[in-house]
Structures are given as structure tokens and as C-alpha cells.
Write a protein that holds these residues in place. Structure first.
Motif, PDB file in Angstrom:
ATOM      1  N   TYR A 174       0.826  -1.204   0.000  1.00 32.01           N
ATOM      2  CA  TYR A 174       0.000   0.000   0.000  1.00 32.01           C
ATOM      3  C   TYR A 174       0.863   1.259   0.000  1.00 32.01           C
ATOM      4  CZ  TYR A 174      -4.837  -1.617   0.352  1.00 32.01           C
ATOM      5  OH  TYR A 174      -6.076  -2.124   0.076  1.00 32.01           O
ATOM      6  N   SER A 175       1.996   1.197   0.658  1.00 33.29           N
ATOM      7  CA  SER A 175       2.907   2.337   0.664  1.00 33.29           C
ATOM      8  C   SER A 175       3.447   2.597  -0.737  1.00 33.29           C
ATOM      9  CB  SER A 175       4.067   2.090   1.626  1.00 33.29           C
ATOM     10  OG  SER A 175       4.996   3.142   1.597  1.00 33.29           O
ATOM     11  N   LYS A 176       3.822   1.511  -1.428  1.00 36.11           N
ATOM     12  CA  LYS A 176       4.385   1.634  -2.779  1.00 36.11           C
ATOM     13  C   LYS A 176       3.345   2.117  -3.779  1.00 36.11           C
ATOM     14  CE  LYS A 176       7.236   0.785  -6.299  1.00 36.11           C
ATOM     15  NZ  LYS A 176       6.285   1.107  -7.412  1.00 36.11           N
ATOM     16  N   GLU A 177       2.138   1.534  -3.702  1.00 33.90           N
ATOM     17  CA  GLU A 177       1.135   1.814  -4.733  1.00 33.90           C
ATOM     18  C   GLU A 177       0.280   3.035  -4.417  1.00 33.90           C
ATOM     19  OE1 GLU A 177      -2.324  -0.673  -7.175  1.00 33.90           O
ATOM     20  OE2 GLU A 177      -0.817  -1.727  -5.980  1.00 33.90           O
ATOM     21  N   TYR A 178       0.034   3.282  -3.107  1.00 30.69           N
ATOM     22  CA  TYR A 178      -0.892   4.352  -2.733  1.00 30.69           C
ATOM     23  C   TYR A 178      -0.280   5.390  -1.778  1.00 30.69           C
ATOM     24  CZ  TYR A 178      -4.222   0.934  -4.573  1.00 30.69           C
ATOM     25  OH  TYR A 178      -4.875   0.028  -5.375  1.00 30.69           O
ATOM     26  N   SER A 179       1.019   5.274  -1.509  1.00 31.61           N
ATOM     27  CA  SER A 179       1.743   6.242  -0.671  1.00 31.61           C
ATOM     28  C   SER A 179       1.215   6.316   0.760  1.00 31.61           C
ATOM     29  CB  SER A 179       1.706   7.641  -1.310  1.00 31.61           C
ATOM     30  OG  SER A 179       2.323   7.624  -2.586  1.00 31.61           O
ATOM     31  N   ILE A 180       0.724   5.199   1.285  1.00 31.24           N
ATOM     32  CA  ILE A 180       0.300   5.151   2.679  1.00 31.24           C
ATOM     33  C   ILE A 180       1.532   5.263   3.587  1.00 31.24           C
ATOM     34  CG2 ILE A 180      -0.699   3.695   4.485  1.00 31.24           C
ATOM     35  CD1 ILE A 180      -2.792   4.818   2.626  1.00 31.24           C
ATOM     36  N   ASP A 181       1.453   6.142   4.588  1.00 29.66           N
ATOM     37  CA  ASP A 181       2.532   6.308   5.562  1.00 29.66           C
ATOM     38  C   ASP A 181       2.295   5.313   6.697  1.00 29.66           C
ATOM     39  OD1 ASP A 181       4.248   7.088   7.624  1.00 29.66           O
ATOM     40  OD2 ASP A 181       4.050   9.218   7.178  1.00 29.66           O
ATOM     41  N   PHE A 182       3.237   4.400   6.886  1.00 32.85           N
ATOM     42  CA  PHE A 182       3.071   3.401   7.940  1.00 32.85           C
ATOM     43  C   PHE A 182       4.378   3.165   8.684  1.00 32.85           C
ATOM     44  CE2 PHE A 182       4.911   0.667   4.711  1.00 32.85           C
ATOM     45  CZ  PHE A 182       5.663  -0.246   5.442  1.00 32.85           C
ATOM     46  N   VAL A 183       4.231   2.635   9.892  1.00 36.10           N
ATOM     47  CA  VAL A 183       5.339   2.095  10.679  1.00 36.10           C
ATOM     48  C   VAL A 183       4.843   0.819  11.335  1.00 36.10           C
ATOM     49  CG1 VAL A 183       6.735   4.148  11.171  1.00 36.10           C
ATOM     50  CG2 VAL A 183       4.685   3.683  12.532  1.00 36.10           C
ATOM     51  N   ILE A 184       5.778  -0.049  11.689  1.00 35.38           N
ATOM     52  CA  ILE A 184       5.438  -1.344  12.280  1.00 35.38           C
ATOM     53  C   ILE A 184       6.102  -1.484  13.642  1.00 35.38           C
ATOM     54  CG2 ILE A 184       5.689  -3.864  12.055  1.00 35.38           C
ATOM     55  CD1 ILE A 184       5.681  -3.437   8.997  1.00 35.38           C
ATOM     56  N   ALA A 185       5.335  -1.941  14.615  1.00 33.55           N
ATOM     57  CA  ALA A 185       5.873  -2.294  15.927  1.00 33.55           C
ATOM     58  C   ALA A 185       5.826  -3.807  16.061  1.00 33.55           C
ATOM     59  CB  ALA A 185       5.054  -1.647  17.045  1.00 33.55           C
ATOM     60  N   ARG A 186       6.955  -4.411  16.429  1.00 36.39           N
ATOM     61  CA  ARG A 186       7.011  -5.853  16.647  1.00 36.39           C
ATOM     62  C   ARG A 186       7.284  -6.142  18.115  1.00 36.39           C
ATOM     63  NH1 ARG A 186      10.986  -7.080  11.525  1.00 36.39           N
ATOM     64  NH2 ARG A 186       9.435  -6.919   9.850  1.00 36.39           N
ATOM     65  N   PRO A 187       6.224  -6.260  18.914  1.00 36.33           N
ATOM     66  CA  PRO A 187       6.417  -6.521  20.335  1.00 36.33           C
ATOM     67  C   PRO A 187       6.883  -7.953  20.585  1.00 36.33           C
ATOM     68  CG  PRO A 187       4.200  -5.690  19.857  1.00 36.33           C
ATOM     69  CD  PRO A 187       4.808  -6.109  18.571  1.00 36.33           C
ATOM     70  N   GLY A 188       7.578  -8.124  21.700  1.00 30.31           N
ATOM     71  CA  GLY A 188       7.871  -9.465  22.183  1.00 30.31           C
ATOM     72  C   GLY A 188       6.659  -9.983  22.942  1.00 30.31           C
ATOM     73  N   HIS A 189       6.881 -10.508  24.125  1.00 27.87           N
ATOM     74  CA  HIS A 189       5.795 -11.078  24.937  1.00 27.87           C
ATOM     75  C   HIS A 189       5.349 -10.045  25.964  1.00 27.87           C
ATOM     76  CE1 HIS A 189       6.037 -15.354  23.513  1.00 27.87           C
ATOM     77  NE2 HIS A 189       7.108 -14.811  22.981  1.00 27.87           N
ATOM     78  N   ILE A 190       4.164  -9.489  25.732  1.00 26.05           N
ATOM     79  CA  ILE A 190       3.655  -8.390  26.552  1.00 26.05           C
ATOM     80  C   ILE A 190       2.776  -8.949  27.668  1.00 26.05           C
ATOM     81  CG2 ILE A 190       2.464  -6.172  26.498  1.00 26.05           C
ATOM     82  CD1 ILE A 190       5.011  -6.450  24.701  1.00 26.05           C
ATOM     83  N   TYR A 191       2.941  -8.388  28.843  1.00 29.45           N
ATOM     84  CA  TYR A 191       2.133  -8.789  30.000  1.00 29.45           C
ATOM     85  C   TYR A 191       1.688  -7.537  30.735  1.00 29.45           C
ATOM     86  CZ  TYR A 191       6.251  -7.578  32.718  1.00 29.45           C
ATOM     87  OH  TYR A 191       7.296  -6.880  33.265  1.00 29.45           O
ATOM     88  N   GLY A 192       0.722  -7.693  31.618  1.00 30.21           N
ATOM     89  CA  GLY A 192       0.279  -6.561  32.419  1.00 30.21           C
ATOM     90  C   GLY A 192      -1.123  -6.786  32.953  1.00 30.21           C
ATOM     91  N   PRO A 193      -1.601  -5.903  33.826  1.00 31.55           N
ATOM     92  CA  PRO A 193      -2.920  -6.084  34.454  1.00 31.55           C
ATOM     93  C   PRO A 193      -4.082  -5.808  33.520  1.00 31.55           C
ATOM     94  CG  PRO A 193      -1.943  -4.011  35.151  1.00 31.55           C
ATOM     95  CD  PRO A 193      -0.896  -4.730  34.364  1.00 31.55           C
ATOM     96  N   THR A 194      -3.817  -5.364  32.281  1.00 32.54           N
ATOM     97  CA  THR A 194      -4.886  -5.163  31.305  1.00 32.54           C
ATOM     98  C   THR A 194      -5.237  -6.442  30.554  1.00 32.54           C
ATOM     99  OG1 THR A 194      -3.177  -4.383  29.767  1.00 32.54           O
ATOM    100  CG2 THR A 194      -4.452  -2.710  30.947  1.00 32.54           C
ATOM    101  N   ALA A 195      -4.569  -7.534  30.864  1.00 32.23           N
ATOM    102  CA  ALA A 195      -4.898  -8.821  30.224  1.00 32.23           C
ATOM    103  C   ALA A 195      -6.313  -9.255  30.612  1.00 32.23           C
ATOM    104  CB  ALA A 195      -3.896  -9.887  30.645  1.00 32.23           C
TER     105      ALA A 195
END
Length: 351
Positions: free
Chosen positions: A196-217
Motif C-alpha cells: 500500500y505504501s508503494k502503490e498508494y503512498s500510505i505512511d506506515f510504521v510497524i511495531a514488533r512486540p515481544g511477549h507483553i504482559y500486564g494487568p490489562t490482560a
């Protein structure tokens, strides 16, 4: 008691907010958060609500999800606020309808529970692709400034050593194993973003989390860190179904949120960033030991059934190199001991 009334949770949020001066750039902007009742998504909502409560300006928050009941269960106490709205979003539907202008999208929605992945591999891989495509089509038509996609460390596959993964390092994934519908779906979604970035110039970024934990589970979350934390909060012994020697990049949910905000506002266009606290790269067993010690319960071991083994993450090492993230000015506030102890303490208070 609700989570947002928990003093420890608010104190933790305030610690993170002190590290995020960039949030002022989002003032008077609108941000859509999919998966808003999930572990990561609801942490983002809480942090932005707290920012609005403690600052003179406003960030307009659109919390997207499939279930309005879940939304009200999690955020019903915020009913009547003009800075938070619910948006229906189903990742298996090809179109999303939002009447308001959206400046930024943080896409966290995904089947991530091992049991769900095993039982619904078709929906898992399809929702990762279709759900993102609907958001990208919306972005094309509505001049969204930037899309941040929350991917996963599982895109990397297996490797033969214990060195942390760099963002351009990919290992082996068995494409005929339905358990890998999650990792393959995430890989396909990342390529869709690049397309989509190449064809339609969408501005994006990617986050690759590891193993997330917390009281919001959610209580139904059967990932090891969440299941063990809930067991500890109930005063139950923690039962492991493996030797626990798999190496993981654990990260407290609020540290993950601060990383996502940094990537959204400071990240280089079309680039992926690992989310990993260098002080929290430990084995599953070490994670369980910290929770057991915090709760004063035992850590027990049992043999997993063949069916249970099918849901296991196949990666023995999913540790991540976070150098690129740290170069953006990010630093974790909660090492494994502190984050896991706070998770236990908050969940126990919420019992």
C-alpha cells in the motif's frame, strides 16, 4: 474496583507519561485504536485518558472493537466523556465505517491467544490480512496521517542461536502448520503495508512486540505470562507444562505503549521496530519464578498433553534486539521483576 482507580496503575502510567513529551503532538488530533479492550489496546486508551485528565488539551480517542458489551465492561465508567468514543470494528469485515476524521491509526486487533489460534486458524490468518486491508482502504480515502501496525515477534520464525533478532533477520516458519496461521498472517500483513505504501503512498510504521504482559490482560487470556499472573493473584500455585527454557523478550504493557507512541511519532516511515526491554529478556521459567516469589506460591511442573503442545509457540528463542527503538529515545521503566510484581499486585487488588 476498576483498574483506572488503582493507585499503582495510575502511578505506573504517570511514570511513563513523564517519558513521553511527544504526546503533545497528538493534542487536538484524533486517534483510532483497534483491539481497544485487549491487553495492549486498553493500556493505550488508559494512558491517553490519563494524559487528557492531567493536561489542558485533548486527544480524541476512538476505541474500536467487535463488542460494545466488552467496551462498556472495560470503559463504562468513562461514559459521557467527549474525548472517548466507541467504533464498531470487525477484522473479518472488509469495510470500516467511521463518520469522524481520523488522524492516526494504531492497529492492535488480532487473534493472539494460543487456544484461539489452534481452534480458529482460518479466522486468525484471514483477520490479520482482511482487518488491516479495511483500515488501509479507509486511510486512502480519508487522508490518515500515519498507520501503526502492531505485528509480532513471531514473524521471525525459528533460529539456531540465542542471539536477539534484528529487524531484518528472518528464520524458518513451517507454512503447513496451522499453528503458524498467526505468524504467517502477520508476515502477510506487513507485506500488505509495504504494498500500500508503494502503490498508494500510505505512511506506515510497524511495531514488533515481544511477549507483553500486564494487568490489562483479559481473564480468558491463556498466554503463559497472563495465565500465570492470574493464578498468582488468586493465590494458586503456578503450573508449567514445559521446562520453561524458551527465551523471551518480556515487556510490561505500559512500556510497550510508550514504545508504540515513540514509533508512531518518531519512527522512520515504512520501517519496523522491535519492542523489547533489554532488562526483561528472560526465560519463561524465570518469568514464572518471579510471579511465584511475588505471590508466595509454588512453581509446579506437569507434562503437557499432546493437544496442549499443539498451541505452544514453536520458537525456542524469540528475544529481540531493540537498538533501533532505543535510538528513538525510548527506554523501559519496568524491568521484569518490577513489571511482573506490579502486575501481580494490581491483579490481586482487583480480585
Amino acid at each position: 474496583m476498576i483498574l483506572y482507580d488503582c493507585i499503582q496503575w495510575l502511578d505506573d502510567i504517570d511514570i511513563v507519561l513523564n517519558k513521553l513529551s511527544e504526546l503533545e503532538w497528538l493534542e487536538n488530533n484524533s486517534i483510532l485504536i483497534t483491539g481497544a479492550t485487549g491487553l495492549i489496546g486498553s493500556s493505550i486508551v488508559d494512558l491517553l485518558i490519563r494524559y487528557n485528565d492531567t493536561h489542558g488539551h485533548k486527544i480524541n480517542i476512538y476505541a474500536a472493537g467487535r463488542s460494545k458489551d466488552k467496551y462498556h465492561s472495560r470503559f463504562g465508567y468513562l461514559t459521557g466523556r467527549n474525548d472517548l468514543s466507541f467504533v464498531f470494528y470487525d477484522a473479518l469485515q472488509e469495510k470500516i465505517i467511521i463518520e469522524n476524521n481520523i488522524d492516526y491509526i494504531i492497529h492492535t486487533a488480532s487473534n493472539a491467544y494460543p487456544e484461539v489460534i489452534i481452534n480458529e486458524p482460518v479466522e486468525t490468518i484471514a483477520s490479520n490480512f482482511i482487518g488491516l486491508k479495511s483500515l488501509l482502504d479507509f486511510s486512502r480515502c480519508n487522508n490518515v496521517k500515519r498507520v501503526l501496525y502492531v505485528s509480532s515477534s513471531e514473524v521471525y520464525g525459528k533460529k539456531q542461536n540465542s542471539e536477539p533478532y534484528l529487524e531484518n533477520e528472518y528464520g524458518y516458519i513451517d507454512i503447513l502448520n496451522p499453528r503458524n496461521s498467526y505468524s504467517i498472517g502477520k508476515r502477510a500483513a506487513e507485506t500488505l503495508l509495504a504494498s500500500y505504501s508503494k502503490e498508494y503512498s500510505i505512511d506506515f510504521v510497524i511495531a514488533r512486540p515481544g511477549h507483553i504482559y500486564g494487568p490489562t490482560a483479559n481473564k480468558t487470556d491463556n498466554r503463559a505470562s497472563s495465565a500465570f499472573a492470574f493464578s498468582a493473584a488468586r493465590g494458586e500455585d503456578i503450573v508449567m507444562k514445559s521446562d520453561g527454557l524458551q527465551l523471551r523478550s518480556y515487556c510490561y504493557s505500559l512500556d510497550c505503549v510508550s514504545a508504540i507512541i515513540k514509533i508512531l511519532l518518531l519512527g522512520e516511515r515504512s520501517k519496523a521496530y522491535n519492542i523489547s526491554n533489554p532488562d526483561s529478556v528472560i526465560t519463561i521459567r524465570q518469568m514464572a519464578e518471579i510471579l511465584a516469589q511475588s505471590a508466595g506460591v509454588k512453581l509446579l511442573f506437569e507434562e503437557a498433553s499432546p493437544e496442549e503442545k499443539k498451541s505452544f509457540n514453536p520458537m525456542n528463542n524469540s528475544s529481540l534486539d531493540s537498538s533501533s527503538l532505543i535510538k528513538l529515545g525510548w527506554e523501559g521503566c519496568f524491568d521484569a521483576s518490577k513489571g511482573l510484581e506490579h502486575t501481580f499486585r494490581i491483579l490481586k487488588e482487583l480480585q
